[in-house]
Design a protein around this motif. Sequence first.
Motif, PDB file in Angstrom:
ATOM      1  N   ILE A  30     -52.341 -23.554  17.812  1.00  0.00           N
ATOM      2  CA  ILE A  30     -51.690 -24.741  18.685  1.00  0.00           C
ATOM      3  C   ILE A  30     -51.224 -25.788  17.498  1.00  0.00           C
ATOM      4  N   ALA A  32     -48.954 -29.136  16.692  1.00  0.00           N
ATOM      5  CA  ALA A  32     -48.607 -30.750  17.176  1.00  0.00           C
ATOM      6  C   ALA A  32     -47.423 -30.766  17.660  1.00  0.00           C
ATOM      7  N   PRO A  33     -47.159 -32.059  18.688  1.00  0.00           N
ATOM      8  CA  PRO A  33     -45.901 -32.036  18.999  1.00  0.00           C
ATOM      9  C   PRO A  33     -45.145 -32.667  18.037  1.00  0.00           C
ATOM     10  N   PHE A  40     -47.934 -30.088  23.362  1.00  0.00           N
ATOM     11  CA  PHE A  40     -48.395 -29.466  22.382  1.00  0.00           C
ATOM     12  C   PHE A  40     -47.841 -27.952  22.789  1.00  0.00           C
TER      13      PHE A  40
END
Length: 121
Positions: A30, A32-33, A40
């Motif tokens: 995943i 991070a934005p 995400f």
Amino acid sequence: MAVRQIERRKLRKVAIGDLRDCISLEVRAIQAPVFGSASFTEAYTVISEPWCKVETQFNARIFDDVATDDKPSHLFTVRWREDVTTETRIRWRSDLYRIQRIDNFEGRDEYLLMYASIEGD
């Protein structure tokens, strides 16, 4: 004349010749934005492509190629690995499977049993 008893060996349930199908084990990452975005992003990375034995669990209910209950629909048996968790997913024959349970076959660190169900769209 004395009768000699012959002990039979316990038959193994898994043999190396049973591993006939190749699967891909994928791990989710995943990210991070980026600045200004709230979403995400997730990406899957192939960690290995081991040979395995695939068994269908007949007690699972499948409707239109999607499992309708939470029971595992397939059993994948691979050589022992330490990097497989329930967060790992399986890709086999262009279908994706979610691992529900992992067992160490006979506790000997030789084979890994992965109980999985097919993921929907």
